[in-house]
Write a protein that holds these residues in place. Structure first.
Motif, PDB file in Angstrom:
ATOM      1  N   ALA A 148       0.791  -1.227   0.000  1.00  0.00           N
ATOM      2  CA  ALA A 148       0.000   0.000   0.000  1.00  0.00           C
ATOM      3  C   ALA A 148       0.825   1.280   0.000  1.00  0.00           C
ATOM      4  O   ALA A 148       0.246   2.366   0.035  1.00  0.00           O
ATOM      5  CB  ALA A 148      -0.956   0.006   1.197  1.00  0.00           C
ATOM      6  N   ASP A 149       2.153   1.168  -0.029  1.00  0.00           N
ATOM      7  CA  ASP A 149       2.962   2.386  -0.039  1.00  0.00           C
ATOM      8  C   ASP A 149       4.037   2.382  -1.120  1.00  0.00           C
ATOM      9  O   ASP A 149       4.923   3.224  -1.120  1.00  0.00           O
ATOM     10  CB  ASP A 149       3.599   2.625   1.330  1.00  0.00           C
ATOM     11  N   ASP A 150       3.945   1.440  -2.068  1.00  0.00           N
ATOM     12  CA  ASP A 150       4.919   1.361  -3.146  1.00  0.00           C
ATOM     13  C   ASP A 150       4.290   1.813  -4.460  1.00  0.00           C
ATOM     14  O   ASP A 150       3.098   2.097  -4.535  1.00  0.00           O
ATOM     15  CB  ASP A 150       5.475  -0.054  -3.264  1.00  0.00           C
ATOM     16  N   ILE A 151       5.084   1.836  -5.518  1.00  0.00           N
ATOM     17  CA  ILE A 151       4.618   2.316  -6.816  1.00  0.00           C
ATOM     18  C   ILE A 151       5.073   1.333  -7.895  1.00  0.00           C
ATOM     19  O   ILE A 151       6.266   1.052  -8.018  1.00  0.00           O
ATOM     20  CB  ILE A 151       5.176   3.717  -7.131  1.00  0.00           C
ATOM     21  N   SER A 152       4.126   0.821  -8.670  1.00  0.00           N
ATOM     22  CA  SER A 152       4.465  -0.042  -9.798  1.00  0.00           C
ATOM     23  C   SER A 152       4.722   0.796 -11.039  1.00  0.00           C
ATOM     24  O   SER A 152       3.997   1.765 -11.311  1.00  0.00           O
ATOM     25  CB  SER A 152       3.314  -1.021 -10.084  1.00  0.00           C
ATOM     26  N   LEU A 153       5.744   0.445 -11.794  1.00  0.00           N
ATOM     27  CA  LEU A 153       5.974   1.116 -13.070  1.00  0.00           C
ATOM     28  C   LEU A 153       4.912   0.648 -14.074  1.00  0.00           C
ATOM     29  O   LEU A 153       4.421  -0.482 -13.982  1.00  0.00           O
ATOM     30  CB  LEU A 153       7.383   0.827 -13.573  1.00  0.00           C
ATOM     31  N   PRO A 154       4.540   1.479 -15.034  1.00  0.00           N
ATOM     32  CA  PRO A 154       3.389   1.193 -15.897  1.00  0.00           C
ATOM     33  C   PRO A 154       3.458  -0.115 -16.673  1.00  0.00           C
ATOM     34  O   PRO A 154       2.429  -0.709 -16.980  1.00  0.00           O
ATOM     35  CB  PRO A 154       3.354   2.396 -16.852  1.00  0.00           C
ATOM     36  N   HIS A 155       4.650  -0.562 -17.003  1.00  0.00           N
ATOM     37  CA  HIS A 155       4.779  -1.786 -17.808  1.00  0.00           C
ATOM     38  C   HIS A 155       5.066  -3.016 -16.967  1.00  0.00           C
ATOM     39  O   HIS A 155       5.432  -4.064 -17.513  1.00  0.00           O
ATOM     40  CB  HIS A 155       5.891  -1.602 -18.845  1.00  0.00           C
ATOM     41  N   ARG A 156       4.898  -2.924 -15.656  1.00  0.00           N
ATOM     42  CA  ARG A 156       5.235  -4.045 -14.769  1.00  0.00           C
ATOM     43  C   ARG A 156       4.574  -5.348 -15.212  1.00  0.00           C
ATOM     44  O   ARG A 156       5.259  -6.359 -15.448  1.00  0.00           O
ATOM     45  CB  ARG A 156       4.827  -3.724 -13.330  1.00  0.00           C
ATOM     46  N   PHE A 197      13.303   4.248  -2.687  1.00  0.00           N
ATOM     47  CA  PHE A 197      13.315   5.705  -2.605  1.00  0.00           C
ATOM     48  C   PHE A 197      12.855   6.162  -1.227  1.00  0.00           C
ATOM     49  O   PHE A 197      12.138   5.452  -0.519  1.00  0.00           O
ATOM     50  CB  PHE A 197      12.430   6.325  -3.692  1.00  0.00           C
ATOM     51  N   GLU A 198      13.285   7.346  -0.861  1.00  0.00           N
ATOM     52  CA  GLU A 198      12.884   7.955   0.400  1.00  0.00           C
ATOM     53  C   GLU A 198      12.155   9.255   0.102  1.00  0.00           C
ATOM     54  O   GLU A 198      12.634  10.081  -0.677  1.00  0.00           O
ATOM     55  CB  GLU A 198      14.105   8.253   1.279  1.00  0.00           C
ATOM     56  N   ASP A 199      11.000   9.445   0.730  1.00  0.00           N
ATOM     57  CA  ASP A 199      10.241  10.698   0.637  1.00  0.00           C
ATOM     58  C   ASP A 199       9.727  10.973  -0.770  1.00  0.00           C
ATOM     59  O   ASP A 199       8.539  10.842  -1.034  1.00  0.00           O
ATOM     60  CB  ASP A 199      11.079  11.886   1.140  1.00  0.00           C
ATOM     61  N   GLU A 200      10.592  11.355  -1.663  1.00  0.00           N
ATOM     62  CA  GLU A 200      10.181  11.696  -3.014  1.00  0.00           C
ATOM     63  C   GLU A 200      10.600  10.598  -3.987  1.00  0.00           C
ATOM     64  O   GLU A 200      11.651   9.985  -3.839  1.00  0.00           O
ATOM     65  CB  GLU A 200      10.807  13.024  -3.444  1.00  0.00           C
ATOM     66  N   VAL A 201       9.743  10.378  -4.988  1.00  0.00           N
ATOM     67  CA  VAL A 201      10.021   9.316  -5.958  1.00  0.00           C
ATOM     68  C   VAL A 201      11.346   9.533  -6.666  1.00  0.00           C
ATOM     69  O   VAL A 201      12.071   8.595  -6.988  1.00  0.00           O
ATOM     70  CB  VAL A 201       8.871   9.217  -6.982  1.00  0.00           C
ATOM     71  N   GLY A 202      11.703  10.794  -6.918  1.00  0.00           N
ATOM     72  CA  GLY A 202      12.939  11.072  -7.631  1.00  0.00           C
ATOM     73  C   GLY A 202      14.189  10.850  -6.818  1.00  0.00           C
ATOM     74  O   GLY A 202      15.292  10.848  -7.358  1.00  0.00           O
ATOM     75  N   LYS A 203      14.050  10.638  -5.516  1.00  0.00           N
ATOM     76  CA  LYS A 203      15.206  10.450  -4.646  1.00  0.00           C
ATOM     77  C   LYS A 203      15.470   8.953  -4.455  1.00  0.00           C
ATOM     78  O   LYS A 203      15.112   8.358  -3.448  1.00  0.00           O
ATOM     79  CB  LYS A 203      14.975  11.138  -3.294  1.00  0.00           C
ATOM     80  N   VAL A 204      16.092   8.334  -5.429  1.00  0.00           N
ATOM     81  CA  VAL A 204      16.392   6.904  -5.378  1.00  0.00           C
ATOM     82  C   VAL A 204      17.644   6.679  -4.543  1.00  0.00           C
ATOM     83  O   VAL A 204      18.682   7.293  -4.796  1.00  0.00           O
ATOM     84  CB  VAL A 204      16.572   6.324  -6.793  1.00  0.00           C
ATOM     85  N   VAL A 205      17.542   5.801  -3.541  1.00  0.00           N
ATOM     86  CA  VAL A 205      18.664   5.568  -2.634  1.00  0.00           C
ATOM     87  C   VAL A 205      19.277   4.179  -2.794  1.00  0.00           C
ATOM     88  O   VAL A 205      20.340   3.902  -2.239  1.00  0.00           O
ATOM     89  CB  VAL A 205      18.234   5.776  -1.170  1.00  0.00           C
ATOM     90  N   TYR A 244      10.079   1.074  -4.392  1.00  0.00           N
ATOM     91  CA  TYR A 244       9.851   0.627  -3.016  1.00  0.00           C
ATOM     92  C   TYR A 244      10.166   1.761  -2.047  1.00  0.00           C
ATOM     93  O   TYR A 244      11.278   2.268  -2.012  1.00  0.00           O
ATOM     94  CB  TYR A 244      10.743  -0.585  -2.735  1.00  0.00           C
ATOM     95  N   ARG A 245       9.169   2.137  -1.259  1.00  0.00           N
ATOM     96  CA  ARG A 245       9.322   3.255  -0.327  1.00  0.00           C
ATOM     97  C   ARG A 245      10.050   2.772   0.942  1.00  0.00           C
ATOM     98  O   ARG A 245       9.588   1.849   1.622  1.00  0.00           O
ATOM     99  CB  ARG A 245       7.962   3.830   0.040  1.00  0.00           C
ATOM    100  N   VAL A 246      11.158   3.408   1.269  1.00  0.00           N
ATOM    101  CA  VAL A 246      11.924   3.080   2.476  1.00  0.00           C
ATOM    102  C   VAL A 246      11.540   4.068   3.563  1.00  0.00           C
ATOM    103  O   VAL A 246      11.850   5.253   3.475  1.00  0.00           O
ATOM    104  CB  VAL A 246      13.443   3.144   2.211  1.00  0.00           C
ATOM    105  N   SER A 247      10.860   3.602   4.600  1.00  0.00           N
ATOM    106  CA  SER A 247      10.438   4.480   5.690  1.00  0.00           C
ATOM    107  C   SER A 247      11.563   4.670   6.694  1.00  0.00           C
ATOM    108  O   SER A 247      12.567   3.951   6.680  1.00  0.00           O
ATOM    109  CB  SER A 247       9.218   3.900   6.400  1.00  0.00           C
ATOM    110  N   SER A 248      11.388   5.615   7.591  1.00  0.00           N
ATOM    111  CA  SER A 248      12.417   5.915   8.592  1.00  0.00           C
ATOM    112  C   SER A 248      12.641   4.764   9.557  1.00  0.00           C
ATOM    113  O   SER A 248      13.707   4.634  10.140  1.00  0.00           O
ATOM    114  CB  SER A 248      12.032   7.180   9.371  1.00  0.00           C
TER     115      SER A 248
END
Length: 284
Positions: free
Chosen positions: A101-109, A131-139, A211-215
């Motif tokens: 419920a907190d991740d994002i699938s790419l359109p062609h998954r 990523f952390e916080d913003e989608v563009g911030k890939v860690v 994949y969203r990495v939480s604190s």
């Protein structure tokens, strides 16, 4: 790869009280509305009571969905393993795709993964970008092993699949005994049993999920409760002879020790071995 048409499939997405409504909405849209190959059914599992704001977003998402949505509501929080088992029972199709419920699938998954199921595989995962916080911030980037032999070898020490990315056949999941509660490792336990029981598996190395990495992600991977779960997992692997004696000893020392080191060291180890920072030449 087989030229067979991709099978119709259900999407299984659990949520609970701590999920952020905005994150849920992004996850739902990315995995349903924005997909080039859409699921034929969405099964949402509410694991216990949730705040009004989250309930409203869930209901609005279901009402506006381009595909049918079924919501399974558990009156009390039962944990991920139970929620997924209840959700699987509500899935009308043999092929099921997982999502958190907190991740994002790419359109062609699904366009990339479903043909692999059609070719005869029972379980297919994919790579992830963290990523952390913003989608563009890939860690970090997780690149899974590819091919049956490599996956089976890797599974003796580490989970070879990224759970939020997998699609699988319900029959293969049931044949392995389904999800069983085991700390944060119910997915690893299931996938190992599927491999051990002869399931045909594969991975797409390409990242198909953000994949969203939480604190609190690193804190949850350690502590006495996770050490206890780790010991239970390794003992189960050894009893079934999924691992050898030497692999069992190595896993207890390395994986068990990982649960007890300070959180800062756990973060360094995870970033060095599991989810390495993306290269600058990848443009991500």
């Amino acid at each position: 790869m087989s030229e067979a048409d991709p099978p119709s499939f259900s999407l299984l997405l659990p949520y609970y009280r701590r999920d952020d409504p905005a994150f849920f909405l992004r996850a739902f849209r990315s995995t349903v509305t924005d997909q080039t190959l859409k699921p034929a059914q969405v099964v949402l599992v509410q694991d216990g009571e949730v705040p009004d704001a989250l309930a409203t977003v869930v209901d609005e998402s279901a009402a506006g969905s381009p595909v049918p949505v079924d919501i399974v509501r558990l009156p009390t929080n039962r944990g991920l393993a139970t929620a997924l088992e209840e959700g699987l029972r509500a899935c009308r199709f043999e092929v099921v795709a997982r999502m958190d419920a907190d991740d994002i699938s790419l359109p062609h998954r699904f366009e990339r993964q479903l043909p692999m199921l059609a070719s005869g595989l029972d379980l297919v995962g994919a790579g992830m970008l963290e990523f952390e916080d913003e989608v563009g911030k890939v860690v970090g980037r997780r690149v899974p092993p590819v091919g049956q032999e490599s996956i089976a070898k890797y599974a003796r020490f580490h989970d070879p699949f990224n759970h939020p990315t997998v699609v699988y056949r319900k029959q293969a999941v049931a044949a392995a005994g389904g999800y069983r509660d085991l700390g944060l490792m119910e997915d690893y336990y299931l996938f190992a049993r599927m491999i051990h029981s002869g399931a045909k598996v594969g991975n797409v190395a390409e990242p198909l999920v953000m994949y969203r990495v939480s604190s609190g992600a690193y804190a949850r991977r350690g502590g006495l409760n996770q050490l206890k779960a780790e010991l239970m997992l390794q003992r189960a692997f050894r009893r079934s002879r999924f691992t050898t004696r030497s692999q069992f000893a190595r896993n207890i020392a390395v994986r068990g020790g990982y649960r007890l080191v300070p959180e800062t060291l756990r973060r360094v180890a995870y970033r060095s071995l599991i989810a390495r920072p993306p290269r600058t030449d990848q443009g991500r």
